[in-house]
Scaffold this motif. Structure first.
Motif, PDB file in Angstrom:
ATOM      1  N   GLY A 108       0.818  -1.207   0.000  1.00 21.04           N
ATOM      2  CA  GLY A 108       0.000   0.000   0.000  1.00 21.04           C
ATOM      3  C   GLY A 108       0.846   1.249   0.000  1.00 21.04           C
ATOM      4  N   ARG A 109       0.303   2.313  -0.609  1.00 23.53           N
ATOM      5  CA  ARG A 109       1.064   3.555  -0.740  1.00 23.53           C
ATOM      6  C   ARG A 109       1.082   4.380   0.537  1.00 23.53           C
ATOM      7  N   ASP A 110       0.100   4.165   1.407  1.00 23.56           N
ATOM      8  CA  ASP A 110       0.043   4.951   2.635  1.00 23.56           C
ATOM      9  C   ASP A 110      -0.355   4.053   3.801  1.00 23.56           C
ATOM     10  N   ARG A 111      -0.397   4.639   5.000  1.00 30.54           N
ATOM     11  CA  ARG A 111      -0.675   3.861   6.212  1.00 30.54           C
ATOM     12  C   ARG A 111      -2.060   3.206   6.145  1.00 30.54           C
ATOM     13  N   ALA A 112      -3.050   3.947   5.679  1.00 34.16           N
ATOM     14  CA  ALA A 112      -4.399   3.393   5.616  1.00 34.16           C
ATOM     15  C   ALA A 112      -4.447   2.169   4.699  1.00 34.16           C
ATOM     16  N   ALA A 113      -3.750   2.244   3.581  1.00 35.51           N
ATOM     17  CA  ALA A 113      -3.736   1.111   2.655  1.00 35.51           C
ATOM     18  C   ALA A 113      -3.037  -0.087   3.278  1.00 35.51           C
ATOM     19  N   ARG A 114      -1.967   0.168   4.012  1.00 38.51           N
ATOM     20  CA  ARG A 114      -1.263  -0.936   4.669  1.00 38.51           C
ATOM     21  C   ARG A 114      -2.110  -1.544   5.783  1.00 38.51           C
ATOM     22  N   MET A 115      -2.890  -0.710   6.460  1.00 40.26           N
ATOM     23  CA  MET A 115      -3.815  -1.244   7.469  1.00 40.26           C
ATOM     24  C   MET A 115      -4.844  -2.157   6.814  1.00 40.26           C
ATOM     25  N   ARG A 116      -5.386  -1.718   5.687  1.00 40.02           N
ATOM     26  CA  ARG A 116      -6.360  -2.559   4.971  1.00 40.02           C
ATOM     27  C   ARG A 116      -5.723  -3.878   4.524  1.00 40.02           C
ATOM     28  N   ASP A 117      -4.469  -3.795   4.102  1.00 40.05           N
ATOM     29  CA  ASP A 117      -3.772  -5.003   3.674  1.00 40.05           C
ATOM     30  C   ASP A 117      -3.618  -5.967   4.845  1.00 40.05           C
ATOM     31  N   PHE A 118      -3.244  -5.448   6.011  1.00 38.68           N
ATOM     32  CA  PHE A 118      -3.111  -6.302   7.188  1.00 38.68           C
ATOM     33  C   PHE A 118      -4.444  -6.965   7.531  1.00 38.68           C
ATOM     34  N   ALA A 119      -5.512  -6.171   7.576  1.00 41.88           N
ATOM     35  CA  ALA A 119      -6.821  -6.719   7.927  1.00 41.88           C
ATOM     36  C   ALA A 119      -7.283  -7.748   6.910  1.00 41.88           C
ATOM     37  N   GLY A 120      -7.017  -7.478   5.638  1.00 43.07           N
ATOM     38  CA  GLY A 120      -7.411  -8.417   4.597  1.00 43.07           C
ATOM     39  C   GLY A 120      -6.640  -9.719   4.653  1.00 43.07           C
ATOM     40  N   ARG A 121      -5.343  -9.611   4.930  1.00 38.44           N
ATOM     41  CA  ARG A 121      -4.509 -10.814   4.995  1.00 38.44           C
ATOM     42  C   ARG A 121      -4.847 -11.697   6.184  1.00 38.44           C
ATOM     43  N   THR A 122      -5.092 -11.076   7.315  1.00 39.70           N
ATOM     44  CA  THR A 122      -5.214 -11.824   8.571  1.00 39.70           C
ATOM     45  C   THR A 122      -6.648 -12.096   8.986  1.00 39.70           C
ATOM     46  N   GLY A 123      -7.597 -11.310   8.481  1.00 39.38           N
ATOM     47  CA  GLY A 123      -8.969 -11.404   8.956  1.00 39.38           C
ATOM     48  C   GLY A 123      -9.164 -10.799  10.330  1.00 39.38           C
ATOM     49  N   ARG A 124      -8.192  -9.985  10.778  1.00 35.72           N
ATOM     50  CA  ARG A 124      -8.227  -9.361  12.099  1.00 35.72           C
ATOM     51  C   ARG A 124      -8.484  -7.857  11.968  1.00 35.72           C
ATOM     52  N   THR A 125      -8.660  -7.203  13.101  1.00 37.09           N
ATOM     53  CA  THR A 125      -8.867  -5.757  13.128  1.00 37.09           C
ATOM     54  C   THR A 125      -7.613  -5.079  13.649  1.00 37.09           C
ATOM     55  N   ILE A 126      -7.144  -4.063  12.927  1.00 32.59           N
ATOM     56  CA  ILE A 126      -5.978  -3.292  13.336  1.00 32.59           C
ATOM     57  C   ILE A 126      -6.428  -1.879  13.702  1.00 32.59           C
ATOM     58  N   VAL A 127      -6.016  -1.420  14.873  1.00 31.96           N
ATOM     59  CA  VAL A 127      -6.333  -0.085  15.367  1.00 31.96           C
ATOM     60  C   VAL A 127      -5.021   0.673  15.492  1.00 31.96           C
ATOM     61  N   VAL A 128      -4.949   1.858  14.890  1.00 34.01           N
ATOM     62  CA  VAL A 128      -3.735   2.672  14.957  1.00 34.01           C
ATOM     63  C   VAL A 128      -4.073   4.017  15.594  1.00 34.01           C
ATOM     64  N   THR A 129      -3.426   4.288  16.723  1.00 36.05           N
ATOM     65  CA  THR A 129      -3.644   5.558  17.413  1.00 36.05           C
ATOM     66  C   THR A 129      -2.683   6.597  16.865  1.00 36.05           C
ATOM     67  N   LEU A 130      -3.188   7.832  16.717  1.00 30.14           N
ATOM     68  CA  LEU A 130      -2.442   8.899  16.044  1.00 30.14           C
ATOM     69  C   LEU A 130      -2.222  10.116  16.938  1.00 30.14           C
ATOM     70  N   GLY A 131      -2.287   9.925  18.245  1.00 33.01           N
ATOM     71  CA  GLY A 131      -2.110  11.056  19.150  1.00 33.01           C
ATOM     72  C   GLY A 131      -3.199  12.094  18.948  1.00 33.01           C
ATOM     73  N   GLY A 132      -2.773  13.333  18.726  1.00 31.02           N
ATOM     74  CA  GLY A 132      -3.717  14.429  18.545  1.00 31.02           C
ATOM     75  C   GLY A 132      -4.550  14.345  17.285  1.00 31.02           C
ATOM     76  N   ASP A 133      -4.197  13.427  16.382  1.00 36.07           N
ATOM     77  CA  ASP A 133      -4.956  13.260  15.135  1.00 36.07           C
ATOM     78  C   ASP A 133      -6.024  12.180  15.231  1.00 36.07           C
ATOM     79  N   GLY A 134      -6.187  11.573  16.410  1.00 36.46           N
ATOM     80  CA  GLY A 134      -7.277  10.620  16.586  1.00 36.46           C
ATOM     81  C   GLY A 134      -6.848   9.176  16.414  1.00 36.46           C
ATOM     82  N   VAL A 135      -7.718   8.379  15.822  1.00 34.86           N
ATOM     83  CA  VAL A 135      -7.467   6.944  15.688  1.00 34.86           C
ATOM     84  C   VAL A 135      -8.089   6.440  14.395  1.00 34.86           C
ATOM     85  N   MET A 136      -7.438   5.442  13.777  1.00 30.69           N
ATOM     86  CA  MET A 136      -7.969   4.772  12.592  1.00 30.69           C
ATOM     87  C   MET A 136      -8.067   3.282  12.885  1.00 30.69           C
ATOM     88  N   ALA A 137      -9.001   2.618  12.232  1.00 29.55           N
ATOM     89  CA  ALA A 137      -9.136   1.172  12.395  1.00 29.55           C
ATOM     90  C   ALA A 137      -9.544   0.542  11.075  1.00 29.55           C
TER      91      ALA A 137
END
Length: 300
Positions: free
Chosen positions: A194-223
């Motif tokens: 993936g070209r960016d963090r969000a794409a790599r998160m999607r790749d991880f979730a797709g490969r593993t079937g798991r949920t990945i949560v990434v905290t971004l400090g003052g910028d919030g959180v993505m999952a």
């Protein structure tokens, strides 16, 4: 029930005007001690969120042990799974700058003696949530993930601190929680696409079937889940001390999962709790109560 298998420390905290550069000495303005350790912090956060918690770990037979466990006892955390060893109680040496940022050196001590055999004290069963971090031996973490999965429990793995050799464990957890730096490092270790963090998160979730949560400090959180991608903004605050904010997030997140809260609401509640933890000095002393989080969510 939330079962936390992890570290128990006593934090030794120095406040300084600014964090030193390598080889530099700076003057401190104050010194305090406080219970800490990522496992204990997360256990206390889950307890303050209002759920039943059992702690599995180890302390030394020394003067630090009682203080390291004091707030867990006050919160009625089940400590029957905490053993004593001849190693010293784990310690964290923390310097906090005026801007709220910190640097930390951790001496594992008794935490390094938490072995797979200690998992007999978890009494894990179907429907429990097992919460883990990387401050105890990786073999114990892997065994706990396997045991919890076999019992039908939900597993949450906080990937801090980063260990490259732990990359293979991430796919075993139902929920993986990492900060942005840790996820980027694990992304390299796992060769995520993936070209960016969000794409790599999607790749991880797709490969593993798991949920990945990434905290971004003052910028919030993505999952990223295998089927969805969520973003939750952070509360706007001026941080006093960021020590323990990530642990507060993890403890509250596990509590939300245990209570059956939907993922988006769990992320918002855990994020609010993590933000509130930045408004007071120290790790465990700054962890908010559930009522404080309720009020913050209403206000925002």
């Amino acid at each position: 029930m939330i079962i936390v298998v992890g570290s128990i420390n006593l934090d030794l905290i120095a406040n300084v005007d600014r964090l030193p550069s390598p080889g530099e000495t700076v003057s401190g303005s104050s010194f305090t001690t406080a219970p800490g350790g990522k496992g204990a912090n997360q256990a206390l956060a889950a307890a303050r969120a209002g759920v039943a918690v059992r702690m599995v770990g180890a302390v030394g037979k020394d003067n630090f042990a009682a203080e390291a466990l004091a707030l867990l006892r006050d919160a009625k955390v089940d400590l029957s799974g905490v053993g004593e060893t001849f190693a010293s109680t784990g310690t964290a040496l923390i310097m906090v700058g005026d801007d709220g940022e910190n640097i930390i050196a951790v001496v594992p001590g008794a935490n390094a003696s938490v072995v797979p055999g200690d998992l007999s004290k978890t009494f894990v069963k179907e429907g429990d949530v097992v919460l883990l971090q990387h401050e105890i031996p990786l073999a114990t973490i892997e065994a706990a993930l396997d045991q919890a999965s076999a019992a039908g429990a939900v597993t949450v793995l906080n990937t801090a601190p980063f260990h490259a050799e732990a990359a293979a464990l991430l796919g075993k957890a139902d929920y993986v929680v990492a900060n942005e730096t840790e996820f980027d490092l694990y992304g390299e270790a796992l060769a995520l696409g993936g070209r960016d963090r969000a794409a790599r998160m999607r790749d991880f979730a797709g490969r593993t079937g798991r949920t990945i949560v990434v905290t971004l400090g003052g910028d919030g959180v993505m999952a990223a889940t295998p089927t969805d991608f969520l973003t939750v903004p952070a509360m706007k605050i001026t941080p006093v001390d960021t020590v323990g904010a990530g642990d507060t997030f993890c403890g509250y997140f596990a509590a939300c999962l245990s209570s059956g809260l939907a993922l988006d609401k769990a992320l918002a509640r855990a994020g609010a709790a993590g933000s509130l933890a930045c408004l007071k000095p120290g790790g465990q002393p700054a962890i908010p109560l559930a009522a404080d989080v309720d009020q913050a969510l209403k206000s925002h």
